[in-house]
Design an enzyme around this catalytic site. Structure first.
Site, PDB file in Angstrom:
ATOM      1  N   GLY A  83     -22.765 -19.624 -10.623  1.00  0.00           N
ATOM      2  CA  GLY A  83     -21.899 -20.345  -9.695  1.00  0.00           C
ATOM      3  C   GLY A  83     -22.731 -20.933  -8.568  1.00  0.00           C
ATOM      4  O   GLY A  83     -23.834 -20.461  -8.293  1.00  0.00           O
ATOM      5  N   GLY A 126     -22.355 -16.770 -13.439  1.00  0.00           N
ATOM      6  CA  GLY A 126     -21.191 -17.498 -13.940  1.00  0.00           C
ATOM      7  C   GLY A 126     -21.366 -18.059 -15.338  1.00  0.00           C
ATOM      8  O   GLY A 126     -20.385 -18.263 -16.059  1.00  0.00           O
ATOM      9  N   GLU A 149     -27.343 -10.818  -9.057  1.00  0.00           N
ATOM     10  CA  GLU A 149     -26.548 -10.891  -7.819  1.00  0.00           C
ATOM     11  C   GLU A 149     -26.959  -9.897  -6.735  1.00  0.00           C
ATOM     12  O   GLU A 149     -26.783 -10.176  -5.541  1.00  0.00           O
ATOM     13  CB  GLU A 149     -25.055 -10.698  -8.138  1.00  0.00           C
ATOM     14  CG  GLU A 149     -24.419 -11.860  -8.867  1.00  0.00           C
ATOM     15  CD  GLU A 149     -24.672 -11.886 -10.375  1.00  0.00           C
ATOM     16  OE1 GLU A 149     -24.225 -12.837 -11.025  1.00  0.00           O
ATOM     17  OE2 GLU A 149     -25.324 -10.953 -10.894  1.00  0.00           O
ATOM     18  N   ASP A 157     -20.454 -10.245 -11.013  1.00  0.00           N
ATOM     19  CA  ASP A 157     -19.015 -10.483 -11.128  1.00  0.00           C
ATOM     20  C   ASP A 157     -18.695 -11.175 -12.455  1.00  0.00           C
ATOM     21  O   ASP A 157     -19.284 -10.855 -13.474  1.00  0.00           O
ATOM     22  CB  ASP A 157     -18.509 -11.255  -9.899  1.00  0.00           C
ATOM     23  CG  ASP A 157     -19.049 -12.676  -9.806  1.00  0.00           C
ATOM     24  OD1 ASP A 157     -20.188 -12.915 -10.242  1.00  0.00           O
ATOM     25  OD2 ASP A 157     -18.334 -13.554  -9.287  1.00  0.00           O
TER      26      ASP A 157
END
Length: 365
Positions: A83, A126, A149, A157
């Protein structure tokens, strides 16, 4: 006349801007397949709000009108590098982005027709959310996967709390905490990809897949193209990964790594010491809980963590230090693992107000 010319030039410029914005993700129909191309090659096809907002309705439509969906990245370097974290870290934009992105992840996880991701090149964060929850994931010799991350004050995530704890021999916890990369055939060995195909054969594979009518045909074709795996590059240390990352706390993982005393454990200790202490503990708890939850529940839990991360110090600070100022000197708060209290971690997991919770597009009112 001059005014008219300016007006028409302005209209042309607006039109051109709009069409270039629309081009961040491309949709086309080829034979029986819907084909998605993530089209930001200069940004390694990293996701922004505009892209996920286009993906969701198109995927929903194709689920009922196509025989299969293929997703790939433009250019030679990346499927999707994750992302756009500079956007995601903002208090206002972040939750909106995560809300739509997690809805896309949720849809892929329950997609009725074959969903095939060509994870050719860099596939991180992502990018894994757009691939790993689908039925088929095709890796190539160019594939590099990672969930990095914890280095930027976030946590793995996009359903990381669901798929990472389900990998073999505590491999998921190791990858989630250290952000270690896996390449090529290792990605199949780890269970992230389902097939390995040479990047030179992807064009041919795509053309043949587009003519498939059923899941059985898709599976049969992928198996024909699939190349057998080789020895896992982590094989020499799998027993150490299994032992060290079976521990129930970060502190205990560190103690076990100190006992192993080989090159791998020294390097792993150094990596963990460079990660955000708060992120390490939040990640550990998310993966421990995610092991007992289904994907939708994991995404709801992660959404709470993501929203709180945008309101917290560490995530914006990690993005500043690594991606904006690039001084590589984040000032974490809490500063050390010892400073990260149980209350601090639990606050991230608390339910949000009802109007701020993650809601899925097909939720019954």
């Amino acid at each position: 006349m001059f005014k008219l010319r300016i007006l028409s030039q302005t209209k042309f410029l607006i039109k051109r801007t709009m069409s270039s914005q629309e081009a961040d993700v491309l949709f086309e129909t080829v034979n029986n397949a819907g084909i998605i191309t993530l089209n930001r090659p200069k940004a390694l096809n990293s996701l922004n709000t505009s892209m996920v907002e286009k993906l969701l309705p198109q995927l929903r439509e194709w689920e009922n009108s196509k025989n299969l969906v293929i997703i790939k990245g433009a250019g030679e370097k990346a499927f999707c590098a994750g992302g756009d974290v500079k956007l995601a870290m903002k208090k206002d934009e972040g939750p909106k982005f995560f809300h739509t992105e997690y809805n896309v992840n949720y849809l892929i996880g329950k997609y009725k027709i074959p969903y095939i991701a060509f994870i050719n090149g860099i596939t991180m964060g992502g990018g894994l959310g757009l691939s790993v929850h689908g039925r088929y994931r095709v890796a190539t010799e160019k594939t590099t996967i990672a969930m990095p991350e914890t280095k930027i004050g976030l946590f793995p995530d996009v359903g990381g709390s669901y798929f990472l704890p389900r990998l073999q021999v505590n491999l998921g916890l190791y990858l989630g905490l250290t952000g270690d990369k896996l390449k090529g055939k290792d990605v199949v060995k780890a269970g992230i990809a389902t097939h390995f195909v040479s990047s030179k054969r992807l064009y041919e594979l795509e053309k043949l897949l587009s003519r498939c009518y059923s899941d059985m045909e898709v599976q049969s074709l992928l198996n024909k193209f699939n190349e057998p795996p080789e020895e896992f590059s982590l094989a020499p240390n799998i027993k150490h990964i299994n032992y060290c990352f079976a521990a129930s706390t970060i502190e205990e993982i560190i103690e076990r790594l100190e006992k192993v005393q080989n090159d791998w454990s020294v390097k792993t200790l150094e990596i963990l010491h460079n990660m955000c202490p708060g992120s390490l503990k939040i990640t550990m708890r998310a993966l421990q809980r995610g092991a007992q939850l289904e994907l939708p529940q994991c995404l709801k839990m992660e959404y709470r963590l993501a929203v709180r991360s945008t309101e917290n110090h560490d995530f914006p600070e990690g993005v500043r230090a690594l991606l904006i100022d690039k001084d590589n000197n984040p000032k974490w708060n809490p500063k050390t693992l010892a400073d990260v209290t149980d209350d601090y971690v639990e606050n991230f997991f608390k339910k949000l107000p009802d109007d701020r919770e993650l809601k899925f597009f097909d939720a019954k009112l």
